[in-house]
Design an enzyme around this catalytic site. Structure first.
Site, PDB file in Angstrom:
ATOM      1  N   HIS A 140       0.821  -1.211   0.000  1.00  0.00           N
ATOM      2  CA  HIS A 140       0.000   0.000   0.000  1.00  0.00           C
ATOM      3  C   HIS A 140       0.854   1.260   0.000  1.00  0.00           C
ATOM      4  CE1 HIS A 140      -3.366  -2.647   1.070  1.00  0.00           C
ATOM      5  NE2 HIS A 140      -4.158  -1.651   0.722  1.00  0.00           N
ATOM      6  N   LYS A 144      -0.949   5.010   4.815  1.00  0.00           N
ATOM      7  CA  LYS A 144      -1.941   4.112   5.431  1.00  0.00           C
ATOM      8  C   LYS A 144      -1.654   3.924   6.922  1.00  0.00           C
ATOM      9  CE  LYS A 144      -4.203  -0.336   4.672  1.00  0.00           C
ATOM     10  NZ  LYS A 144      -5.513   0.292   4.963  1.00  0.00           N
ATOM     11  N   THR A 151      -8.095  -5.747   3.912  1.00  0.00           N
ATOM     12  CA  THR A 151      -8.253  -6.785   2.887  1.00  0.00           C
ATOM     13  C   THR A 151      -7.422  -8.014   3.227  1.00  0.00           C
ATOM     14  OG1 THR A 151      -8.457  -4.986   1.296  1.00  0.00           O
ATOM     15  CG2 THR A 151      -8.117  -7.204   0.396  1.00  0.00           C
TER      16      THR A 151
END
Ligand SMILES: NC(=O)C1=CN([C@@H]2O[C@H](COP(=O)(O)OP(=O)(O)OC[C@H]3O[C@@H](n4cnc5c(N)ncnc54)[C@H](OP(=O)(O)O)[C@@H]3O)[C@@H](O)[C@H]2O)C=CC1
Ligand SMILES: O=C(O)C1=N[C@H](C(=O)O)C[C@H](O)C1
Length: 254
Positions: A140, A144, A151
């Site tokens: 990612h 974040k 997920t």
């Protein structure tokens, strides 16, 4: 272009100034059957949702604020679509308990709104029972807050459940000496490795291995627009699904 609906569903977006929130505001605003009635930022009070008559709220803020926002909405009879990640089994239980006191209200937690991502989780669930080993690498953008991603946590959970249902043994792994974190986080017996890197959006590889073969299931979101069909699907469905729903699988007929 379709014409506006006679009775559009009033939608409020929480975290409206954020990367996802801004996309969701745009997507709801453009949907003829929905009406954006509130775009709520950190400084705004949640009462704005009530004043605007929101029927559905989309929660896209931060793991630290999501539960308070969900609680407020449920207590005021507003259905909630939760995209914010980082809520684990304890939070899910708390939401179920809250919903038991508000039986007409629906909360839909989407670990990932991407249609391809939902499919990849289903594919992983199907594959899980056929392989000795399974590990997850999620990648990612570096802004974040939570690791592993929602997920990846959900994917690990469904793989762990599928392995347990199939009566599989623990995965082979001779590691007895390791640096902290070298084997990643253990989620339901599945090792999850989190990469944070400039230039990325949201990506995941699920790796399966057995004697002489491997299977890799990879999904990439290159743009947050990829999440919007799933956001709209959830917004349209949440009002007819009282209680807690986790994942878009059922909404997609999976
Ligand atoms: N389920 C899915 O498919 C997806 C989920 N996500 C998740 O959505 C969430 C948001 O992601 P992203 O948009 O990238 O994050 P951003 O940081 O870009 O946006 C979050 C927004 O929430 C606001 N916010 C932060 N704290 C609070 C608070 N206490 N009260 C109210 N508002 C607050 C921020 O306000 P301010 O601008 O003032 O800081 C910001 O505008 C994350 O949890 C992410 O993991 C993201 C993509 C897809
Ligand atoms: O923070 C993000 O960006 C994303 N969060 C969700 C997650 O934690 O899985 C969904 C997607 O991966 C993007």
């Amino acid at each position: 272009m379709s014409s506006p609906s006679a009775n559009p569903v009033g939608v409020g977006v929480l975290g409206a100034r954020g990367r996802m929130g801004a996309e969701a505001v745009r997507a709801v605003d453009e949907a003829p059957d929905l009406e954006l009635v509130a775009a709520v930022t950190r400084e705004d009070g949640l009462d704005g949702l009530l004043d605007a008559g929101a029927r559905v709220a989309v929660e896209l803020t931060h793991p630290d604020s999501a539960m308070d926002n969900i609680r407020f909405c449920v207590q005021h009879g507003i259905h909630v679509v939760v995209g914010t990640s980082g809520l684990g089994p304890a939070e899910h239980d708390a939401i179920r308990a809250l919903l038991a006191e508000h039986p007409g209200v629906g909360v839909l937690i989407a670990p990932n709104f991407g249609i391809g991502a939902v499919l990849s989780m289903k594919f992983a669930e199907i594959a899980a029972r056929y392989f000795d080993s399974a590990e997850i690498v999620e990648l990612h953008h570096p802004r974040k807050a939570d690791a592993p991603s929602g997920t990846a946590a959900r994917t690990a959970q469904v793989i762990g459940q599928a392995r347990a249902d199939a009566g599989l043994d623990d995965m082979p792994d001779a590691t007895t000496k390791e640096l902290d974190g070298a084997r990643g986080a253990d989620v339901d017996g599945v090792h999850v490795h989190s990469v944070r890197m400039a230039g990325l959006v949201a990506h995941q590889e699920v790796l399966f291995g057995a004697d002489g073969e491997s299977l890799t299931i990879r999904h990439d979101s290159y743009d947050r627009r990829s999440f919007m069909p799933g956001v709209l699907l959830a917004v349209r469905e949440v009002g007819s699904r009282p209680g807690l729903t986790v994942g878009l699988d059922e909404l997609m007929g999976l």
